[in-house]
Structure formats: C-alpha cells, structure tokens
Enzyme design. Structure first.
Site, short mmCIF file in Angstrom:
data_model
loop_
_atom_site.label_atom_id
_atom_site.label_comp_id
_atom_site.label_asym_id
_atom_site.label_seq_id
_atom_site.Cartn_x
_atom_site.Cartn_y
_atom_site.Cartn_z
N ASN A 79 0.84 -1.20 0.00
CA ASN A 79 0.00 0.00 0.00
C ASN A 79 0.87 1.25 0.00
O ASN A 79 1.99 1.25 0.51
CB ASN A 79 -0.97 0.00 1.18
CG ASN A 79 -0.31 -0.07 2.54
OD1 ASN A 79 0.74 -0.69 2.68
ND2 ASN A 79 -0.91 0.56 3.53
N GLU B 240 0.25 5.48 0.60
CA GLU B 240 -0.75 6.51 0.96
C GLU B 240 -0.35 7.85 0.37
O GLU B 240 0.70 8.00 -0.27
CB GLU B 240 -0.87 6.55 2.49
CG GLU B 240 -1.28 5.20 3.03
CD GLU B 240 -1.53 5.17 4.53
OE1 GLU B 240 -1.06 6.07 5.25
OE2 GLU B 240 -2.20 4.22 4.98
N CYS C 113 -4.24 0.50 -2.26
CA CYS C 113 -4.04 -0.69 -1.43
C CYS C 113 -2.99 -1.62 -2.05
O CYS C 113 -2.75 -1.59 -3.27
CB CYS C 113 -5.34 -1.47 -1.30
SG CYS C 113 -6.61 -0.66 -0.34
N GLU D 27 -3.17 -4.79 -2.59
CA GLU D 27 -3.74 -5.74 -3.56
C GLU D 27 -3.85 -5.12 -4.94
O GLU D 27 -3.50 -5.71 -5.95
CB GLU D 27 -5.14 -6.21 -3.13
CG GLU D 27 -5.17 -6.92 -1.79
CD GLU D 27 -5.37 -5.99 -0.61
OE1 GLU D 27 -4.81 -4.88 -0.61
OE2 GLU D 27 -6.10 -6.38 0.32
N CYS E 240 -10.15 -5.03 1.23
CA CYS E 240 -11.26 -4.07 1.33
C CYS E 240 -12.23 -4.30 0.16
O CYS E 240 -11.94 -5.05 -0.79
CB CYS E 240 -10.73 -2.64 1.32
SG CYS E 240 -10.24 -2.05 -0.31
N CYS F 78 -10.89 -3.55 -3.37
CA CYS F 78 -9.95 -4.55 -3.87
C CYS F 78 -10.65 -5.86 -4.23
O CYS F 78 -10.25 -6.55 -5.16
CB CYS F 78 -8.84 -4.79 -2.85
SG CYS F 78 -7.71 -3.39 -2.75
N1 THU Z 1 -5.14 -1.37 2.93
C1 THU Z 1 -4.62 -2.23 2.02
O1 THU Z 1 -3.53 -2.00 1.49
N2 THU Z 1 -5.34 -3.33 1.70
C2 THU Z 1 -6.55 -3.66 2.27
O2 THU Z 1 -7.21 -4.57 1.83
C3 THU Z 1 -7.01 -2.91 3.44
C4 THU Z 1 -6.44 -1.54 3.55
C5 THU Z 1 -4.36 -0.18 3.30
C6 THU Z 1 -4.91 1.12 2.81
C7 THU Z 1 -4.35 2.09 3.81
O3 THU Z 1 -3.05 2.48 3.40
C8 THU Z 1 -4.21 1.28 5.08
O4 THU Z 1 -4.30 -0.07 4.70
C9 THU Z 1 -5.31 1.58 6.13
O5 THU Z 1 -6.56 1.54 5.57
#
Ligand code: THU
Length: 127
Positions: free
Chosen positions: A42, A44, A53, A55, A86, A89
């Site tokens: 991930n 941000e 994310c 995935e 999430c 994804c």
């Molecule tokens: N996140 C992912 O990378 N994958 C997921 O399936 C759940 C959430 C990340 C997004 C964000 O950077 C952090 O987790 C918190 O939401």
C-alpha cells in the site's frame, strides 16, 4: 497448491509499505495462471483518498506485465491478523479472477486461511 512462497513475498513487500498516516502496512502477492508472482504494497498520500491498497498495486503490476488471469492472492499485514481485502480490492480482484476462481490467502497465528473470492464477494458485478 503451495502458498508458502506467495505468503513470504507478501511479507517481504509489506516492508516497503508507505503508510505514514494510518501506520497500517500491507503487502500482497498475486499468483497468475501462467505461474508468475507479482507483489505490491500500500502507498498513501497527503490527499488521503488517493491511497492505493497493496492488492490493487500487485494486480496493476501483473496486468502491466501482460497477465490476464489471477489464481490466488496472499495478503499480509504486520498490524493485523487475517488482513481481509477491502471492498474496492475485492471488486478489482473479481475483474481478473481465473476460470478456476481466485483464492484469497490470509495469515494469522492460527495458521493460513484460504478463502474463495466468491465467498468474500458473492455475485460480484462484471460487465
Ligand atoms: N489497505 C490495504 O492495502 N489493503 C486492504 O485490503 C485494506 C487496507 C491499506 C490502505 C491504507 O493504506 C491502510 O491499509 C489503512 O486503511
């Protein structure tokens, strides 16, 4: 199918996560029907909604390499057990699921769970 290598790669790539805001690192590794693996973490952004994310990052790498069908994805977070994908994804994974389906591989202290994407996104939308 032996998912150990897939999980190890998801663990390794989670170390590259850029998550200064949530402090929630995630790594993912997809396995394609051609037998290849692609990782993603991930990352941000100061504009929070632009976060990508792990995935979706991994899926993007697979697609950019010319892959079309994903058989499995391992997801790992050092901050949470059994880090489920999430909703966004799940929908993105659904687009590229293989003809045999797509297994979502999650790790926790009680071991590995393999969950069919179909169970996490029943009757997913597809054009
Ligand atoms: N996140 C992912 O990378 N994958 C997921 O399936 C759940 C959430 C990340 C997004 C964000 O950077 C952090 O987790 C918190 O939401």
């Amino acid at each position: 199918m032996d998912y150990n290598e897939l999980i190890n790669r998801a663990i390794e790539v989670s170390k590259n996560s850029y998550a200064p805001y949530s402090k929630f690192a995630v790594g993912a590794c997809v396995f394609t029907t051609n037998g290849n693996m692609y990782t993603g973490c991930n990352f941000e952004n100061s504009s929070f909604g632009l976060t990508i994310c792990a995935e979706r990052n991994a899926v993007g790498s697979a697609i950019a390499a010319g892959e079309t069908q994903i058989r499995a994805v391992a997801i790992y977070s050092p901050n949470s057990e059994y880090c489920y994908p999430c909703g966004a994804c799940r929908q993105v994974l659904n687009e590229f699921k293989s003809e045999e389906g797509l297994d979502v591989i999650l790790t926790g202290k009680d071991g590995i769970k393999s969950v069919p994407l179909e169970q996490l996104l029943p009757e997913g939308f597809i054009l």
